[in-house]
Design an enzyme around this catalytic site. Structure first.
Site, PDB file in Angstrom:
ATOM      1  N   SER A 198       0.835  -1.193   0.000  1.00 46.35           N
ATOM      2  CA  SER A 198       0.000   0.000   0.000  1.00 46.35           C
ATOM      3  C   SER A 198       0.879   1.256   0.000  1.00 46.35           C
ATOM      4  CB  SER A 198      -0.967  -0.049   1.190  1.00 46.35           C
ATOM      5  OG  SER A 198      -2.026   0.854   1.026  1.00 46.35           O
ATOM      6  N   ASP A 304      -8.582  -5.331  -6.349  1.00 49.46           N
ATOM      7  CA  ASP A 304      -8.252  -4.320  -5.340  1.00 49.46           C
ATOM      8  C   ASP A 304      -9.056  -3.058  -5.647  1.00 49.46           C
ATOM      9  OD1 ASP A 304      -7.123  -2.457  -3.613  1.00 49.46           O
ATOM     10  OD2 ASP A 304      -5.080  -3.213  -3.881  1.00 49.46           O
ATOM     11  N   HIS A 335      -7.243  -5.884  -1.568  1.00 44.18           N
ATOM     12  CA  HIS A 335      -6.031  -5.215  -1.059  1.00 44.18           C
ATOM     13  C   HIS A 335      -5.381  -6.111  -0.003  1.00 44.18           C
ATOM     14  CE1 HIS A 335      -3.801  -1.455  -0.932  1.00 44.18           C
ATOM     15  NE2 HIS A 335      -3.872  -1.405   0.382  1.00 44.18           N
TER      16      HIS A 335
END
Length: 651
Positions: A198, A304, A335
């Site tokens: 991320s 995602d 994610h």
């Protein structure tokens, strides 16, 4: 740029005598070609744990002093005692104190001397015994660092780049946050690999895009390649807040007290109009891909809906254009870290990747297939290169069907018109579930049932000519595989995984830092359709990607929507569908009005990358009966979950 030379543990030498001597010196396993790997021969319990503060040469908080970022280090003691230097694995993160890392939301913990006890995740437990140092960097403005978080801007990137510089003897560091005693990095050879998920992976992308010397490889997981595309899609807002909110979420208490000016710059530079301002240009790493010298091992979930697949295609293509060595994993998850969807294979592959890139071991990983793709839950295939050779763009055109409101999709010339009205209460899954039924909120177009499998690989574009009834309008374009399947339940809160109670261990544990983590398994859903790819735009951006403008009701406009990259096989018997609609609930914010839009199908098309190109699509629809198969309702993904931008809840 040309592919850079790889370091290996030995090379063919000039004379037979020297070659014979070399053969006598290597171990029998190496001489017989067995892949080399680093072994856990160093004591983790006795590892050196220390903290230094690296000078970033910036004064982001405006206090008159250059900001120092906190760097926590865990490194094997034995190499330094023997006069040997070690490479570095580094994770630069804003999450170490506010939100935690990994599926279990781990945070850094410290002893009474301020040295790290628990370093989140398994990297230090596993790699330090194998002769690597692990370095955890607090981004400027977070945890124990000075400065302000500027969400992917100069301060964020310099936070980590300054550490790479220090590791390579080009920067300054100190033993305390405010002291004058210098800290040296004489224990490392400077070879650094950055990893992270991320925001952390985004920093790795950004640092690589500076071309900094010493950064040998990056492993970005679910990472952003341009921050504009995190908040907007061609003018359409993806979230109701901007980067100022995210900055404030991770800023330390000290930073919140000092960083009002930076916060205001984030507000002023990121207008909700969706215009591309200089703030976004500074945070676009794709444009600097020509500077990347590090190899890239990219991991992303094809479903995602936080950091969307729009971040993969442009970055991957830019790296390829510039000759960067690359490897990619694409999962069916949202994610999610690969440690939580393919654990054993991930640890083994990451180990071999770092051994090759940082230790120079000729273990063959660079000669293996470039891509691993999850075709069904826990079922993976490989591609020698990605997208595969022979992939070519095919132009598909929608047309009116025999039933009003239910159109066709094929190679034929598009004809007729379709009309829909924006309904922000409905999502892509609502539209897909009613593809064969006329509904007022979408225009749907489906191919005939395929007679053979058809593989999409790469990024699609949908060009739409639409006449709005109001001065504002948002558009969504979605590609759908119509047919039953079992997929990971990416719309679930944990985005395709279930966390179990049993633990497995990956490395060495200490009293304060366990190497044992909860196991996971795939959380599946039976579906009657699968969303393959999606994209969005504000029709007001029809004339420019940089700025939008009010629309004239009754006037037609043409705009191209960029859909996220994917790799998906539409099986024989299924149909491929295109949906064009307005607001995609929970994925983009609605416009200020609820426009009705009329599509000119003669000027609307989808450019889709098929393996085998147009010929493959033509073969897949040849000889097909025109009738669609009977739909069978299944319990599956009902709607995209409402995505929270922050930090993953630590995940």
């Amino acid at each position: 740029m040309p592919t850079r030379m790889r370091l290996t543990t030995w090379r063919p030498l000039a004379t037979a005598a020297v070659a014979a001597l070399m053969a006598a010196l290597v171990t029998p396993t190496v001489a017989h070609g067995t892949p080399q790997e680093s072994r856990p021969v160093h004591s983790y319990e006795n590892a050196v744990r220390e903290a230094v503060w690296v000078d970033t040469r910036l004064d982001g908080d405006g206090d008159g002093n250059t900001d120092r970022v906190a760097v926590d280090i865990v490194r094997p003691r034995e190499p330094a005692q023997q006069g040997r230097k070690v490479p570095v694995i580094m994770d630069a993160s804003p999450y170490y104190s506010c939100c935690g890392r990994g599926n279990e939301s781990q945070k850094k913990t410290y002893d009474a001397d301020g040295d790290v006890v628990q370093m989140p995740l398994f990297y230090d437990n596993y790699f330090v015994p194998r002769g690597y140092a692990f370095v955890g960097v607090d981004l400027a403005g977070t945890n124990r660092s000075d400065g302000c978080v500027d969400v992917g801007g100069r301060s964020d990137i310099q936070s980590a780049k300054a550490v790479v510089d220090w590791l390579n003897g080009r920067g300054k560091a100190y033993t305390t946050r405010t002291g004058t005693t210098r800290a040296k990095a004489g224990w490392t050879n400077g070879k650094t690999g950055m990893i992270g998920k991320s925001w952390d992976g985004t920093i790795a992308n950004g640092v690589a895009a500076t071309g900094v010397e010493g950064l040998e490889t990056i492993v970005p997981i679910s990472a952003i390649s341009t921050w504009y595309d995190y908040y907007f899609s061609k003018g359409a807002p993806l979230y109701g807040t901007g980067p100022d909110w995210l900055s404030n979420r991770v800023n330390s208490p000290d930073a919140r007290a000092k960083c009002a000016a930076v916060q205001q710059k984030l507000v002023d530079g990121a207008p909700r109009t969706g215009d591309r301002t200089p703030l976004w240009a500074e945070r676009d790493y794709n444009k600097a891909a020509s500077k990347v010298k590090a190899s890239v091992f990219l991991i992303h979930g094809m479903q995602d809906l936080n950091v969307r697949m729009q971040h993969v295609g442009p970055w991957w293509d830019a790296l390829a254009k510039n000759g960067v060595e690359r490897k990619i994993w694409l999962s069916q998850t949202g994610h999610v870290d690969p440690f939580d969807f393919r654990r054993a294979q991930w640890v083994d592959t990451l180990h071999r990747w770092f051994d090759h890139e940082l230790l120079g071991y000729d273990n063959g990983i660079d000669r293996e297939p470039m891509a691993d793709i999850e075709r069904h839950p826990d079922q993976w295939v490989t591609s020698t290169v990605w997208p595969p050779r022979g992939t070519d763009t095919t132009t598909l055109r929608p047309a009116e069907g025999a039933q009003e409101g239910v159109g066709t999709l094929g190679l034929h010339k598009g004809t007729g018109t379709e009309t829909f009205t924006d309904n922000p209460e409905l999502s892509e899954t609502d539209w897909a579930a009613h593809i064969d039924t006329p509904t007022p909120e979408k225009a749907g177009f489906a191919s005939v049932p395929l007679t053979r499998d058809l593989r999409l690989s790469g990024s699609s574009k949908v060009t739409v000519t639409a006449t709005p009834s109001t001065s504002t309008a948002h558009l969504s374009a979605v590609l759908v595989d119509l047919g039953p399947d079992t997929i990971r339940d990416y719309a679930d809160a944990y985005e395709g995984i279930t966390t179990l109670t049993d633990r497995t261990c990956w490395g060495v544990s200490t009293t304060g830092d366990s190497a044992c983590f909860k196991e996971t398994q795939a959380k599946n859903a039976d579906v009657d359709h699968t969303i393959v790819s999606r994209g969005w735009a504000d029709l007001g951006n029809h004339a420019s990607d940089l700025t939008g403008a009010p629309l004239t009701p009754g006037k037609p406009y043409t705009i191209t929507l960029d859909l996220g990259a994917t790799d998906h096989v539409v099986p024989a018997g299924h149909r491929l569908a295109l949906i064009v609609a307005g607001t995609d609930k929970d994925l983009i914010d609605p416009p200020s009005t609820k426009p009705t839009l009329k599509l000119d199908l003669s000027r609307t098309s989808a450019r889709v990358p098929f393996v085998g190109g147009t010929a493959a699509f033509a073969r897949a629809i040849a000889g097909s009966a025109a009738a669609a198969p009977e739909a069978t309702p299944l319990d599956g993904v009902q709607a995209p979950r409402t995505v929270q931008r922050v930090p993953e809840g630590g995940r």
